[in-house]
Scaffold this active site. Structure first.
Site, PDB file in Angstrom:
ATOM      1  N   SER A 220      65.939  23.015  39.607  1.00 41.06           N
ATOM      2  CA  SER A 220      66.974  21.967  39.553  1.00 41.06           C
ATOM      3  C   SER A 220      68.053  22.250  40.580  1.00 41.06           C
ATOM      4  CB  SER A 220      67.625  21.952  38.172  1.00 41.06           C
ATOM      5  OG  SER A 220      68.464  23.082  38.025  1.00 41.06           O
ATOM      6  N   ASP A 221      68.711  21.209  41.065  1.00 36.32           N
ATOM      7  CA  ASP A 221      69.955  21.478  41.774  1.00 36.32           C
ATOM      8  C   ASP A 221      70.904  22.096  40.745  1.00 36.32           C
ATOM      9  OD1 ASP A 221      72.011  21.728  43.555  1.00 36.32           O
ATOM     10  OD2 ASP A 221      71.890  19.688  44.326  1.00 36.32           O
TER      11      ASP A 221
END
Ligand code: BGC
Length: 733
Positions: A220-221
Site C-alpha cells: 500500500s502507499d
C-alpha cells in the site's frame, strides 16, 4: 511454517520502513525506503513526507529530468547505481519509480513522474526497474493507479472511462509489469471508479495479476489502507507502515471467519519470497558505494536531461563573453522535489561555481529574489540584479519554482513563474535584451516571455550534479539533446484536462478522455509554446529514406539521420502512428517508438525502430480486449510531435475478433457483410423504397427496427442471422 497466526504480522510493517522479522519462519526484517531518484534511508526520526533527514546518498535527477533524456540505457545505468547504493545502505526495496501520467501541469508531484504519454513513461520506468533489480534490490512501481493529482489525494475518486483507463492510465504500468516484473507494485491512495485502489479487486487482482501476470507483492502507499481485511481480499499483500489496529482486525476477522487462511497464506508467501531474495543479496553487500563515480554518473545523466527550448544563436556562449548571472537558483540550486522523495545528497554542485570554473574567473552575480520561505535578501535585491545585468553581454537569468511552489501533498494553483521573478525579468529586459533564461522546475511553467528572450534552457530538476551540467550546456561543452515528455502550453486553459482538474468531493472526472497532453492539443489544433518531443541542439539533423514495412511481429521503421551541422550531437528520433478511417474514436497520432543516435558532424546512421503489433492495439470497449484494427497505418517520424519530417504508410491485417451480427446490429453493419447485404437491402426496399437519401438515413437503424418496418418477424430474421454468422465464422476459421 504452519501457524497462520504467526504469518499475520508480515501483512503489515513493523514500523515506518520495515517489514517485521518472523522468527518462526527464520525470516529477517527488511528495510523498504524512498526513492525514487536516490536512497532516502532515515536512521533517526522517521516520517514519510520528507521532513526528517536521511543518510547521504546520490541524488540523481528526478523522473522529470530523467525522462527528458529519452534514454533507457542511461536510466538502466542510473538504476544499477541506485541498486548499489541500496545494498550499501542495507535497503531491500526502493520505493519507485513513480509513473503516473502528467494529466495537468498543476499536479504537485509531476517532478516524480515521467510523461504525459504512457509509451515513453513505460519504456523509461522499465529501464530503471531493470537496472535497480539487476542488483538484487526490489522496486515499487507506483502509484497504482490513476493518481494524477495531489488535491485530496487520499480520498478522491478518479472517474475514468474504460478505454481511457486502459490506453492512457494503465498502459504504462502494464508495460513495466510485463517487461520488467517489478518486485512490488504500490497501490495509490485514491479511489478508482468508486473503489479505493487498496481495496480494488479488479485493479489489484484481475488486471495486475490475472491479465499482466504480476508475480510480486502489492504494497500500500503509506496510509492508503482503510481496512486491511478488505484490502487483503482484494489482492493487497502488505500494508505500510505499521498499523496495530489493522493487524488486530485481521486476527479478529480470522477468528470470526471474515477472512480465510488461504488469503493470509498467499500474502505471506509473496512477501516471504522477496524478503528472502533481498536478504540474500544484502548478505554479501559492501558497506559503501562509489560516491565520486555516482556523482559523475549523476552529472553525465543531467547533461542528457537538459532541454534547449529556444535559442536564436546566442548559445553556446563563448568563454570570453561577459556574462552576468541573476537568480538565486544559480547559487542555491533547486535540484529535486519536496516530500517523500527528498534525498540527502552526497555533494551539491551549483551552476554559479561551475560557470566560474569554466570561464576561469568569478562572474558578476545577484540573487534578485528569494527562492525559499524565510530567505533574507537585501531590500534592494531587485535593483542590484538589474544593475549587474545592465553591463553584461549576456544575462543568464536563473528562474524557476521554489520547493514551496510544488510538492507532494498539494497541487499548484497556477502554472506561472512567481510574480516577482517575472517582474524582475521585465526590469532586466528593459536594460538589456540579451537574456538567456535557465529554468529549474519540476513541472512545466508558462513562458509568456519566450519571444522576448534570446534562449530558454529548461533545466527541470537535475539532481545533485546539475549545476555543472547546466554550465556545460550553456558553454557548449555539452551539446543539449533532451526532449520534452510533456507539452508546454501557452495558457493553462489550453490544457485538455483544464475543465476537470482537480474535481471536487464528488470525484475527479477524466472528461478529456483519451485526449491527454499532445493527443488533445493535436486533436484541437491548439497552438502550444513547446510541443511534446521538442528539444533543440547546437547542431542540425536531416531525415531521409524512411521505410515502413509490416513484419510478422508488427512494423519495422527505418530512417537515415544525418548530422548536418558542425558539432557532434545526439538526436532522439520519434515515431508516431495513426490509422486512417478508424471505426473508433482516435487521437491524431500516438508515440509508438523512439531511438537515439549520436553523430559526428557530417555523419549519417540508419536508425531502426520496431513497433510491436500490440502497440498498435486500441482497447475495444465492445470486446473488453486489446484489438489491432486492420487498415492503413501512417507512421510519421521526426524530431518532435510537431516537427515530423517524413511519413510512410503500411497495411496492417489486424486481429479484430469475430463479431456476430445481432438484431441490435445496424443496417450499415448488416450491409457490410456481403452474404447478408442483399437481404438487408431487400428489407430496406420493402420498408422504404430505394431512395438513396432514405437509405443513408437508415444506415444507423438497428436490424430489429428494420424488421418491424419491413414486416419481417424477428424470429425469422434471427434464424437468418444465425445462418449468416455460422457461415462467416466457418470462413474465418
Ligand atoms: C508517498 C509514496 C512514498 C511513501 C513512503 C507516500 O506519502 O505517496 O510515494 O513512497 O509515502 O514515503
Amino acid at each position: 511454517m504452519a501457524d497462520v497466526h504467526a504469518k499475520i504480522p508480515l501483512t503489515g510493517g513493523s514500523d515506518f520502513w520495515h517489514t517485521p522479522a518472523i522468527p518462526e519462519a527464520d525470516l529477517p526484517e527488511l528495510m523498504w525506503t524512498d526513492g525514487p531518484h536516490g536512497v532516502r534511508k532515515q536512521s533517526g526520526s522517521t516520517d514519510h513526507v520528507g521532513i526528517n533527514s536521511s543518510e547521504p546518498a546520490t541524488c540523481f535527477p528526478p523522473a522529470v529530468g530523467l525522462a527528458s533524456s529519452w534514454n533507457p540505457g542511461l536510466l538502466e545505468r542510473v538504476g544499477v547505481a541506485l541498486g548499489e547504493e541500496c545494498r550499501a545502505l542495507g535497503v531491500g526495496v526502493l520505493l519507485g519509480p513513480g509513473m503516473n501520467i502528467k494529466r495537468s501541469p498543476l499536479c504537485g508531484r509531476n517532478f516524480e513522474y515521467f510523461a504525459e504519454d504512457p509509451f515513453v513513461a513505460g519504456e523509461l520506468a522499465s529501464a530503471l526497474v531493470r537496472g535497480i533489480q539487476s542488483q538484487g534490490v526490489g522496486t515499487s512501481l507506483k502509484h497504482f493507479a490513476v493518481n494524477n493529482q495531489e488535491t485530496d489525494r487520499m480520498r478522491r475518486d478518479s472517474q475514468v472511462d474504460e478505454r481511457t483507463l486502459r490506453e492512457i492510465y494503465l498502459r504504462g504500468f502494464g508495460k513495466v509489469v510485463l517487461s520488467a516484473q517489478p518486485w512490488t507494485v504500490m497501490c495509490s491512495y485514491n479511489r478508482v471508479n468508486g473503489t479505493f485502489a487498496s481495496e480494488n479487486h479488479w485493479l489489484l487482482t484481475e488486471v495486475l495479476r490475472d491479465e499482466w501476470g504480476f508475480e510480486g507483492v502489492v504494497v500500500s502507499d503509506w496510509g492508503a489502507v482503510w481496512d486491511r481485511v478488505r484490502a487483503l481480499k482484494a489482492g493487497l499483500d502488505l500494508e505500510m507502515p505499521a498499523n496495530r489496529t489493522h493487524e488486530d482486525g485481521v486476527r479478529e476477522a480470522l477468528a470470526a471467519g471474515g477472512i480465510d487462511e488461504a488469503t493470509i497464506d498467499r500474502a505471506f508467501g509473496r512477501i516471504e519470497r522477496i524478503v528472502r531474495r533481498a536478504a540474500a543479496s544484502l548478505a554479501d553487500a559492501p558497506d559503501s558505494f562509489d560516491v565520486a563515480g555516482h556523482h559523475a554518473l549523476a552529472r553525465a545523466t543531467a547533461e542528457q536531461c537538459i532541454v534547449l527550448l529556444a535559442n536564436d544563436g546566442v548559445l553556446p556562449l563563448a568563454r570570453e563573453t561577459t556574462v552576468a548571472v541573476v537568480g538565486e537558483f544559480a547559487r542555491t540550486p533547486r535540484y529535486q522535489g519536496a516530500g517523500s522523495s527528498r534525498v540527502n545528497p552526497t555533494r551539491l554542485d551549483n551552476a554559479l561555481d561551475a560557470i566560474a570554473a569554466l570561464v576561469g574567473h568569478e562572474v558578476p552575480f545577484a540573487p534578485g529574489f528569494a527562492t525559499a520561505a524565510g530567505q533574507e535578501l537585501p531590500a534592494d535585491a531587485r535593483e542590484q540584479a538589474v544593475a549587474v545585468a545592465k553591463d553584461a553581454d549576456v544575462v543568464l537569468a536563473f528562474l524557476g519554482l521554489g520547493e514551496n511552489h510544488e510538492s507532494e501533498g498539494y497541487d499548484r494553483e497556477h502554472a506561472d513563474l512567481p510574480e516577482e521573478q517575472l517582474t524582475l525579468l521585465e526590469d532586466i529586459l528593459a536594460v538589456n535584451p540579451n537574456v538567456v533564461v535557465v529554468l529549474s522546475n519540476g513541472a512545466s511553467v508558462l513562458l509568456p516571455f519566450a519571444d522576448r528572450v534570446r534562449a530558454i534552457v529548461e533545466g527541470w530538476l537535475l539532481g545533485q550534479a546539475g549545476g555543472g551540467a547546466l554550465a556545460d550546456v550553456l558553454y557548449g561543452v555539452v551539446n543539449p539533446s533532451g526532449k520534452l515528455t510533456e507539452t508546454i502550453p501557452h495558457r493553462l486553459a489550453d490544457v485538455p484536462s483544464y475543465l476537470y482538474f482537480p474535481g471536487d468531493d464528488s470525484g475527479v472526472r477524466y472528461g478529456e478522455g483519451l485526449f491527454v497532453g499532445y493527443r488533445g492539443y493535436d486533436a484541437l489544433g491548439t497552438d502550444v509554446a513547446f510541443p511534446f518531443g521538442h528539444g533543440l541542439s547546437y547542431t542540425t539533423f536531416a531525415y531521409s529514406d524512411l521505410s515502413v514495412t509490416a513484419t510478422d511481429g508488427g512494423l519495422s521503421v527505418a530512417v537515415t539521420v544525418t548530422n548536418t551541422g558542425s558539432r557532434a550531437g545526439r538526436e532522439v528520433v520519434q515515431a508516431y502512428a495513426s490509422i486512417a478511417g478508424s471505426k473508433v474514436v482516435r487521437v491524431p497520432r500516438e508515440l509508438k517508438g523512439f531511438a537515439s543516435v549520436t553523430l559526428e558532424p557530417g555523419a549519417s546512421a540508419r536508425v531502426e525502430i520496431a513497433i510491436p503489433a500490440a502497440e498498435l492495439a486500441f482497447w475495444s470497449v465492445q470486446d473488453h480486449a486489446w484489438v489491432v484494427e486492420g487498415g492503413e497505418y501512417t507512421v510519421e517520424v521526426g524530431s518532435s510531435s510537431r516537427d515530423l519530417r517524413l511519413s510512410g504508410t503500411v497495411a496492417v491485417a489486424g486481429d479484430e475478433p469475430f463479431r456476430p451480427l445481432t438484431l441490435a446490429s445496424t443496417v450499415a453493419e448488416g450491409m457490410s457483410v456481403p452474404a447478408f447485404a442483399e437481404v438487408v437491402g431487400r428489407m430496406a426496399g420493402d420498408a422504404f423504397g430505394s431512395d438513396p437519401d432514405l437509405m443513408k438515413m437508415m444506415e444507423s437503424m438497428p436490424l430489429a427496427a428494420l424488421a418491424g418496418f419491413s414486416g419481417q418477424s424477428p424470429r425469422q430474421l434471427q434464424a437468418l442471422l444465425d445462418h449468416v454468422n455460422a457461415v462467416r465464422q466457418a470462413a474465418q476459421g
